[in-house]
Design a protein around this motif. Structure first.
Motif, PDB file in Angstrom:
ATOM      1  N   UNK A 151       0.831  -1.203   0.000  1.00 12.83           N
ATOM      2  CA  UNK A 151       0.000   0.000   0.000  1.00 12.83           C
ATOM      3  C   UNK A 151       0.867   1.255   0.000  1.00 12.83           C
ATOM      4  N   UNK A 152       1.966   1.212   0.744  1.00 10.00           N
ATOM      5  CA  UNK A 152       2.858   2.367   0.766  1.00 10.00           C
ATOM      6  C   UNK A 152       3.509   2.563  -0.606  1.00 10.00           C
ATOM      7  N   UNK A 153       3.847   1.459  -1.248  1.00  6.32           N
ATOM      8  CA  UNK A 153       4.435   1.546  -2.582  1.00  6.32           C
ATOM      9  C   UNK A 153       3.442   2.136  -3.574  1.00  6.32           C
ATOM     10  N   UNK A 154       2.175   1.856  -3.382  1.00  6.64           N
ATOM     11  CA  UNK A 154       1.131   2.335  -4.298  1.00  6.64           C
ATOM     12  C   UNK A 154       0.389   3.545  -3.740  1.00  6.64           C
ATOM     13  N   UNK A 155       1.018   4.289  -2.835  1.00  5.31           N
ATOM     14  CA  UNK A 155       0.317   5.360  -2.132  1.00  5.31           C
ATOM     15  C   UNK A 155      -0.192   6.458  -3.072  1.00  5.31           C
ATOM     16  N   UNK A 156       0.607   6.836  -4.075  1.00  8.69           N
ATOM     17  CA  UNK A 156       0.165   7.891  -4.983  1.00  8.69           C
ATOM     18  C   UNK A 156      -0.944   7.398  -5.898  1.00  8.69           C
ATOM     19  N   UNK A 157      -0.845   6.141  -6.329  1.00 10.49           N
ATOM     20  CA  UNK A 157      -1.905   5.563  -7.153  1.00 10.49           C
ATOM     21  C   UNK A 157      -3.200   5.470  -6.350  1.00 10.49           C
ATOM     22  N   UNK A 208      -4.694   8.986  -5.962  1.00 12.16           N
ATOM     23  CA  UNK A 208      -5.353   9.418  -7.190  1.00 12.16           C
ATOM     24  C   UNK A 208      -6.632   8.632  -7.436  1.00 12.16           C
ATOM     25  N   UNK A 209      -6.595   7.336  -7.131  1.00  8.68           N
ATOM     26  CA  UNK A 209      -7.771   6.490  -7.328  1.00  8.68           C
ATOM     27  C   UNK A 209      -8.923   6.975  -6.448  1.00  8.68           C
ATOM     28  N   UNK A 210      -8.629   7.271  -5.185  1.00  9.00           N
ATOM     29  CA  UNK A 210      -9.678   7.709  -4.282  1.00  9.00           C
ATOM     30  C   UNK A 210     -10.241   9.063  -4.633  1.00  9.00           C
ATOM     31  N   UNK A 211      -9.341  10.023  -4.965  1.00  9.55           N
ATOM     32  CA  UNK A 211      -9.783  11.392  -5.231  1.00  9.55           C
ATOM     33  C   UNK A 211     -10.519  11.488  -6.570  1.00  9.55           C
ATOM     34  N   UNK A 212      -9.953  10.874  -7.609  1.00 10.00           N
ATOM     35  CA  UNK A 212     -10.535  11.022  -8.951  1.00 10.00           C
ATOM     36  C   UNK A 212     -11.569   9.931  -9.251  1.00 10.00           C
ATOM     37  N   UNK A 213     -11.135   8.658  -9.181  1.00  5.81           N
ATOM     38  CA  UNK A 213     -11.994   7.561  -9.608  1.00  5.81           C
ATOM     39  C   UNK A 213     -13.187   7.368  -8.680  1.00  5.81           C
ATOM     40  N   UNK A 270     -13.752   9.226 -14.838  1.00  4.43           N
ATOM     41  CA  UNK A 270     -14.065   7.860 -15.253  1.00  4.43           C
ATOM     42  C   UNK A 270     -12.902   7.261 -16.040  1.00  4.43           C
ATOM     43  N   UNK A 271     -12.306   8.063 -16.917  1.00  3.36           N
ATOM     44  CA  UNK A 271     -11.144   7.591 -17.666  1.00  3.36           C
ATOM     45  C   UNK A 271      -9.983   7.283 -16.733  1.00  3.36           C
ATOM     46  N   UNK A 272      -9.787   8.131 -15.723  1.00  3.17           N
ATOM     47  CA  UNK A 272      -8.726   7.895 -14.735  1.00  3.17           C
ATOM     48  C   UNK A 272      -8.951   6.569 -14.021  1.00  3.17           C
ATOM     49  N   UNK A 273     -10.207   6.267 -13.724  1.00  3.82           N
ATOM     50  CA  UNK A 273     -10.543   5.013 -13.045  1.00  3.82           C
ATOM     51  C   UNK A 273     -10.070   3.806 -13.845  1.00  3.82           C
ATOM     52  N   UNK A 274     -10.367   3.784 -15.129  1.00  8.48           N
ATOM     53  CA  UNK A 274      -9.995   2.624 -15.947  1.00  8.48           C
ATOM     54  C   UNK A 274      -8.488   2.544 -16.161  1.00  8.48           C
ATOM     55  N   UNK A 275      -7.846   3.685 -16.348  1.00  2.00           N
ATOM     56  CA  UNK A 275      -6.394   3.673 -16.552  1.00  2.00           C
ATOM     57  C   UNK A 275      -5.677   3.203 -15.294  1.00  2.00           C
ATOM     58  N   UNK A 276      -6.064   3.723 -14.130  1.00  2.00           N
ATOM     59  CA  UNK A 276      -5.419   3.327 -12.882  1.00  2.00           C
ATOM     60  C   UNK A 276      -5.702   1.874 -12.541  1.00  2.00           C
ATOM     61  N   UNK A 277      -6.930   1.429 -12.817  1.00  2.00           N
ATOM     62  CA  UNK A 277      -7.289   0.047 -12.481  1.00  2.00           C
ATOM     63  C   UNK A 277      -6.556  -0.953 -13.357  1.00  2.00           C
ATOM     64  N   UNK A 278      -6.308  -0.582 -14.610  1.00  2.00           N
ATOM     65  CA  UNK A 278      -5.697  -1.534 -15.550  1.00  2.00           C
ATOM     66  C   UNK A 278      -4.182  -1.590 -15.426  1.00  2.00           C
ATOM     67  N   UNK A 279      -3.533  -0.467 -15.201  1.00  2.00           N
ATOM     68  CA  UNK A 279      -2.075  -0.406 -15.179  1.00  2.00           C
ATOM     69  C   UNK A 279      -1.586  -0.309 -13.743  1.00  2.00           C
ATOM     70  N   UNK A 335      -8.250  -4.747  -2.327  1.00  2.00           N
ATOM     71  CA  UNK A 335      -7.504  -3.896  -1.412  1.00  2.00           C
ATOM     72  C   UNK A 335      -7.373  -2.486  -1.979  1.00  2.00           C
ATOM     73  N   UNK A 336      -7.145  -2.380  -3.297  1.00  2.00           N
ATOM     74  CA  UNK A 336      -7.073  -1.069  -3.924  1.00  2.00           C
ATOM     75  C   UNK A 336      -8.418  -0.361  -3.846  1.00  2.00           C
ATOM     76  N   UNK A 337      -9.506  -1.104  -4.056  1.00  2.00           N
ATOM     77  CA  UNK A 337     -10.845  -0.525  -3.915  1.00  2.00           C
ATOM     78  C   UNK A 337     -11.059  -0.012  -2.503  1.00  2.00           C
ATOM     79  N   UNK A 338     -10.650  -0.816  -1.525  1.00  2.00           N
ATOM     80  CA  UNK A 338     -10.841  -0.464  -0.117  1.00  2.00           C
ATOM     81  C   UNK A 338     -10.118   0.838   0.230  1.00  2.00           C
ATOM     82  N   UNK A 339      -8.853   0.926  -0.121  1.00  2.00           N
ATOM     83  CA  UNK A 339      -8.093   2.135   0.178  1.00  2.00           C
ATOM     84  C   UNK A 339      -8.657   3.334  -0.583  1.00  2.00           C
ATOM     85  N   UNK A 340      -9.024   3.113  -1.855  1.00  2.00           N
ATOM     86  CA  UNK A 340      -9.589   4.200  -2.635  1.00  2.00           C
ATOM     87  C   UNK A 340     -10.870   4.745  -2.036  1.00  2.00           C
TER      88      UNK A 340
END
Length: 323
Positions: free
Chosen positions: A85-91, A94-99, A184-193, A202-207
């Motif tokens: 989670x710390x490694x993916x903190x910026x992702x 961004x996922x929580x704020x935008x997506x 919405x575009x940010x959501x798909x880009x972040x989720x895929x890459x 876990x990413x959904x939970x933190x977001x």
């Protein structure tokens, strides 16, 4: 003497292709399940809003409730690997704020001044931004069949939503709808890459936690009006407790929907997953038909067929390109 090695090489080379096909099929199932779950959000949200809830209150309850539902599953999936989670903190931020927060808040703000159908069409036009991102950043130039299929899907979506003959009033609402499309575009880009190794749930939970915190901060400073009611809520022609509607919105339309949506994007990649997500509108219309008795018109049925045809074209083009 060389027949056996050639045969072995051919057999081994088909294994990655078969695995990729199986992954794609699984991703399609996840994507359709996610779209069906997201399609219920309008039913639940409208019930709460008509009962006196504000959009901000409904979205925050949705995010926090879903985070609570996903917490034990997310913790189990992480298995103590909190460093991921710390490694993916910026992702995750961004996922929580935008997506999470931005997409929902943008749509709710848009529909205050523009028709819902127009706001939805503008928001879902964000799938074109996903294609543009894959082209400019990933070097994945869209093939002609993909472009035509995508445009057909959006045209069918316009028919389903009944867009046409509605004045383009409410300039601010159009801006909010466009912002929701970008999110919405940010959501798909972040989720895929995602190379961080963080599991999808876990990413959904933190977001969701980040999104709820962002909206809560906006509410504290007075930017987001808040208001709830605790009386019975009208849903599908019946009066039900408010908490049952919140529970349905949290468990089905949020926790399950986002979890399966991220899993789908990771298996299909961002562009095809975003086009399959257009079926959310079809599922929403179907749920309204079944639960609310809002029958579909002939034009809407034709539009739904066009959406599905466009998605099939995009999907078949991706499959042929992969082969």
């Amino acid at each position: 003497m060389t027949a056996a090695p050639v045969a072995a090489t051919t057999a081994s080379s088909t294994l990655p292709a078969q695995a990729a096909a199986a992954t794609a099929r699984g991703g399609l199932v996840y994507a359709l399940a996610s779209a069906a779950a997201f399609g219920t959000s309008g039913i639940f949200a409208n019930a709460l809003l008509h009962a006196g809830w504000t959009p901000g209150s409904a979205v925050i309850a949705r995010m926090l409730g879903a985070a609570l539902v996903l917490a034990p599953i997310a913790v189990a999936q992480l298995r103590g690997r909190w460093h991921l989670l710390w490694r993916a903190r910026w992702r995750a931020l961004a996922f929580g704020v935008f997506a999470m927060a931005g997409c929902q808040l943008g749509f709710f703000a848009a529909v205050q001044t523009v028709p819902v159908s127009l706001a939805l069409l503008i928001e879902y036009s964000g799938v074109l931004l996903v294609v543009a991102w894959a082209w400019t950043v990933g070097g994945q130039r869209p093939r002609l069949r993909t472009a035509l299929g995508g445009l057909a899907a959006l045209a069918g979506l316009a028919l389903v939503l009944g867009v046409g003959g509605e004045g383009l009033t409410g300039g601010t609402g159009l801006v909010w709808a466009a912002a929701a499309g970008v999110c919405l575009a940010v959501y798909f880009v972040l989720a895929a890459h995602d190379g961080s190794g963080v599991p999808a749930l876990a990413l959904s939970w933190v977001g969701m936690l980040v999104g709820a915190a962002a909206l809560g901060a906006a509410a504290l400073v007075g930017l987001l009006p808040m208001g709830v009611t605790t009386g019975d809520v009208a849903l599908a022609g019946s009066a039900v407790p408010w908490w049952s509607v919140v529970l349905g919105m949290v468990a089905i339309a949020t926790a399950f929907a986002y979890g399966t949506g991220i899993a789908a994007a990771r298996r299909l990649s961002a562009a095809p997953a975003s086009f399959v997500a257009l079926t959310e509108v079809l599922f929403a219309a179907a749920w309204a038909w079944v639960l609310l008795g809002q029958h579909l018109t002939a034009v809407q049925l034709v539009g739904g067929a066009v959406v599905l045809a466009g998605i099939v074209v995009v999907r078949s083009d991706r499959s042929s390109a992969a082969g």
